[in-house]
Enzyme design. Structure first.
Site, mmCIF file in Angstrom:
data_model
loop_
_atom_site.group_PDB
_atom_site.id
_atom_site.type_symbol
_atom_site.label_atom_id
_atom_site.label_comp_id
_atom_site.label_asym_id
_atom_site.label_seq_id
_atom_site.Cartn_x
_atom_site.Cartn_y
_atom_site.Cartn_z
ATOM 1 N N VAL A 11 0.786 -1.301 0.027
ATOM 2 C CA VAL A 11 0.048 0.089 0.077
ATOM 3 C C VAL A 11 0.795 1.155 -0.098
ATOM 4 C CG1 VAL A 11 -1.776 1.395 1.359
ATOM 5 C CG2 VAL A 11 -1.899 -1.232 0.929
ATOM 6 N N GLU A 28 -1.530 5.264 -5.538
ATOM 7 C CA GLU A 28 -3.056 4.878 -5.955
ATOM 8 C C GLU A 28 -3.604 6.110 -6.423
ATOM 9 O OE1 GLU A 28 -2.471 2.557 -1.913
ATOM 10 O OE2 GLU A 28 -1.782 4.337 -2.778
ATOM 11 N N ASP A 55 -5.356 18.935 -43.884
ATOM 12 C CA ASP A 55 -6.147 19.299 -45.090
ATOM 13 C C ASP A 55 -5.606 20.829 -45.516
ATOM 14 O OD1 ASP A 55 -7.951 19.118 -46.977
ATOM 15 O OD2 ASP A 55 -9.766 19.573 -45.681
#
Length: 850
Positions: free
Chosen positions: A277, A282, A324
């Protein structure tokens, strides 16, 4: 290829005739060629996408840790871990479920009804019932329901912008094309599903329906083209895998060491879980997501709407931009660039340009054919009597434009003389002019050629004084008096040249890909700097003739691709990707959609773009401006730098926690932290500063950096060294605090180690804003880091001083002296890091402050 077949051959191929198909033939055709529907592949369900969020190895480790915590009686840790994991999974699912509207948008382009001739009778049927061999009738305003070969044309013009990207309507005819390989935009005897009839009428025999049409082929390409992972996704996948393996090895080693020393199995397992942990960041997934979300908000203010969060970072490492031409690099409006006229005929030429013209002005708004509206706009810039001329010389008669004649004529009474003004193609005008010698005609032709080579569209004007006012006939368009030439073009946007220059500064190659002609495209590319000495332009037909090896050989030198197909665009994108480049592709038409998906970052136009293009892209430009892409690139680079800094912060802090736990294990000392304390450290003192770091403003100097390599690690060897050193400094402070606390009690030692580690990590948030010292970065330039420090410190001191938290967090009351010692120890690592940076800057004054 039905365009190079005679009409009779095409009709024979589908057993059809000018009277249409019989009911039996219709059924046979439907069985042979299929229905006029677009089909799509099955999509993943939301539940499956949600489940896939838990496949990451780091997440699996946390799930195992939660289960172990639950069965060993530590339910608080289990609940917190699971809540975090579920929230992250929901967030990932929402990101992943993209409204797959692309194919739906393609279907919307199809006509709801089709006008056909069947068994000699004209009928209207649902477009889905159209079959190959049907004879379809086309009128102005119709949407073409299937691909077809024209068998009869009356001045037909069709807008194929959704397929070719070019806004100008194409003149169509029934004439057979003898060339065997012709680009779609030049197939003037064919009509295509989804295109719009803008003028005239025609009959055509249907040659393709459903997924066999050009529109259907695009749908097939879109189904086959998987969206690519961004470089950050690829890097983070690798990073997570390596981090997970490292964490498992360390935890397994500590677990085995504790068992060897005689610790109970369950206690050893819980200790290993606490270490896992402490090691797993996390908050990392959430921080990355939030960083990208912040980037999307900033980019929205710069006219760039991000549909996929990961595209924000992908822009930061783009090395190729395939753009383009029409509307992106140019203004998407025709403008008069040049006149070729003698001084005595300039006045009548200007007058002819607005009188022989179908432009309509309503409430100040100019509407009509772009070529004609450009003439009116130019006249108004030159003279201020437009309204008077139009009122004084009304149109008395006209001969509308015809694609066969290539002329338009109108009759007006000018100074008492019935005067016919004519405009059209130069070769036709010269053939009907009687006032010029052959030498003069040849000189005009040379002028026309020179203008055409500059990519200009040239119109010729002439006039004729008639003996009396009358209704015009085709015979009147003879013995004309030549007036002059008007050259037009769709000009580059004013900012395009600077944007292309910025591309080069940023190490990005800009490439033009367009449905326009090679000459026109090359002229624009040269004006704005895309095409330089040694660069070449190729057409889609020329590209098809190249092998992959030939293309790779010429690829670095090709700056312009003209008259290209959807397949061509994907091939160009893939060719650059095979060289490990990150490719951004811009587009607005249906024909662009597959390439927009295939590119690493698809960029659609918000103003002129079709819904298909917008749905297929990961980013939409609300201003259709190429320059906006460059701003987005800078934003993307800044976001990546901030994510790197946030990761450095998270890992150095977690390394400190791991080293502290490892030290306690190796020295046979009590656990320095409880599981709940570790979760507080990771979720509060990690998340708040990391989020603040992700808010660091962009450094304009980033534009001078070269795009990072596609496979570059998110953490360099130098960054890993910094993380290790910084982790050791913070860990040393926590270990010293732990030993000082042991003089009082085990709980006091744990409390002091916990408080020191938390506070040190809050201070460390200032170090991780960039590579330079806090003074070079600017103390108040990122006020979010100050807010994160203040809020984190307030929460920490609330836990330390409020008795309600003592049991849940395993906290012992600390004396004032102990608290002051904690504050001093926590500040020392940051003080040392800042002193080192100031010393380093003194000897390296040019070092980056980013």
């Amino acid at each position: 290829m039905y365009y190079n077949q005679d009409i009779s051959q095409v009709l024979k191929a589908f057993s059809s005739a000018s009277s249409g198909l019989s009911p039996q033939q219709i059924e046979e055709s439907r069985k042979t060629y299929g229905e006029n529907k677009l089909y799509e592949k099955k999509k993943k369900s939301a539940l499956r996408i949600f489940a896939e969020q838990f496949r990451d190895l780091l997440v699996i480790i946390l799930i195992i840790a939660a289960a172990i915590s639950f069965f060993t009686g530590n339910q608080e840790s289990t609940i917190v871990i699971l809540v975090v994991l579920i929230l992250n999974a929901i967030l990932g699912t929402v990101q992943s479920i993209k409204a797959e509207k692309s194919l739906a948008s393609l279907k919307n382009l199809s006509a709801p009804i089709a006008k056909v001739i069947r068994s000699g009778e004209a009928q209207e049927i649902p477009a889905t019932q159209l079959v190959c061999g049907d004879i379809i009738r086309l009128d102005a305003g119709d949407i073409v329901a299937g691909d077809g070969r024209i068998i009869e044309s009356h001045s037909l013009k069709v807008s194929e912008s959704s397929l070719t990207g070019e806004s100008e309507s194409v003149e169509k005819s029934a004439d057979m094309i003898t060339d065997h390989k012709v680009a779609l935009g030049d197939q003037t005897n064919m009509v295509f599903s989804g295109s719009l009839v803008t003028y005239g009428r025609a009959l055509a025999v249907v040659t393709a329906v459903g997924n066999s049409t050009e529109l259907g082929k695009i749908a097939n390409l879109m189904n086959q083209t998987a969206q690519r992972k961004t470089p950050l996704q690829v890097t983070m996948d690798k990073f997570s895998r390596n981090l997970s393996i490292g964490i498992l090895l360390v935890c397994a080693g500590v677990f085995a060491l504790n068992l060897y020393r005689g610790m109970e199995f369950s206690e050893s397992l819980l200790f290993a879980v606490a270490l896992a942990v402490a090691a797993i960041p996390e908050a990392l997934s959430s921080i990355i997501t939030i960083s990208l979300a912040i980037g999307t908000s900033r980019m929205a203010d710069q006219n760039a709407i991000i549909k996929e969060l990961n595209a924000v970072e992908g822009l930061g490492c783009v090395s190729i931009i395939c753009s383009d031409k029409t509307g992106t690099l140019t203004q998407n409006k025709m403008t008069v660039e040049q006149l070729s006229v003698s001084s005595e005929k300039k006045e009548p030429l200007l007058q002819a340009s607005i009188l022989c013209n179908d432009t309509v002005i309503t409430d100040g708004a100019v509407s009509g054919d772009p070529t004609e509206t450009a003439l009116v706009t130019y006249y108004k810039t030159e003279k201020d009597d437009y309204d008077k001329v139009m009122a004084d010389f009304p149109r008395l008669s006209e001969l509308p434009f015809d694609s066969d004649r290539k002329l338009m004529s109108t009759l007006h009474e000018i100074n008492g003389d019935p005067t016919m003004y004519t405009k059209g193609a130069l070769d036709v005008i010269l053939a009907r002019t009687s006032t010029l010698s052959e030498d003069e005609k040849e000189q005009i032709r040379q002028t026309n050629t020179a203008l055409s080579k500059q990519g200009l569209r040239v119109l010729a004007f002439a006039r004729k004084i008639l003996p009396a006012q009358k209704d015009l006939t085709l015979d009147d368009e003879q013995d004309l008096e030549y007036l002059g030439l008007v050259a037009e073009m769709d000009p580059p946007r004013p900012e395009s040249a600077q944007a292309v220059k910025d591309c080069k500064t940023a190490g990005i190659k800009a490439i033009m890909i367009t449905g326009d002609h090679k000459v026109t495209a090359s002229a624009i590319a040269k004006r704005i700097g895309i095409m330089e000495e040694g660069d070449i332009a190729v057409t889609g037909t020329e590209l098809d003739a190249m092998s992959d090896d030939q293309l790779q050989e010429k690829l670095p030198h090709i700056s312009v691709y003209a008259r290209v197909s959807p397949d061509n665009k994907i091939r160009i994108v893939n060719a650059w990707q095979s060289r490990a480049h990150i490719v951004a592709m811009t587009g607005d038409g249906v024909n662009d959609a597959p390439a927009l998906r295939s590119a690493d970052v698809g960029v659609a136009m918000g103003i002129t773009g079709t819904e298909v293009a917008k749905d297929s892209a990961s980013m939409i430009l609300t201003d259709d401006n190429f320059a906006t892409i460059i701003k987005s690139v800078l934003n993307g680079r800044n976001i990546y730098a901030n994510i790197q800094n946030a990761i450095q912060f998270l890992l150095s802090g977690n390394a400190a926690g791991i080293l502290t736990v490892l030290y306690a294990a190796l020295m046979a000392l009590p656990a320095p932290f409880t599981a709940v304390q570790l979760l507080f450290i990771n979720l509060i003192t990690d998340s708040l500063p990391a989020l603040a770091i992700s808010m660091e403003p962009a450094n304009p100097a980033l534009i001078h950096n070269k795009p990072r390599a596609k496979n570059a690690s998110i953490l360099s060897a130098n960054a890993l060294l910094k993380i290790t050193v910084q982790g050791l400094l913070i860990s040393a402070a926590a270990i010293i605090a732990f030993h000082m606390g042991l003089k009082t009690s085990t709980t006091a030692a744990s409390t002091m180690a916990f408080a020191t580690l938390c506070f040190a990590r809050l201070w460390h948030g200032f170090n991780c804003r960039g590579k330079a010292s806090i003074f070079q970065l600017g103390i108040f330039r990122n006020i979010y880091t100050i807010a994160a420090f203040a809020l984190g410190a307030a929460l920490l001191f609330a836990i330390l001083r409020l008795s309600i938290f003592e049991t849940a967090f395993g906290i012992a009351p600390l004396s004032i002296d102990q608290l002051l010692l904690v504050c001093l120890l926590a500040f020392v690592p940051t003080l040392l890091i800042q002193i080192w940076r100031l010393v380093k800057a003194a000897f390296q004054p040019s070092s980056s402050a980013s």
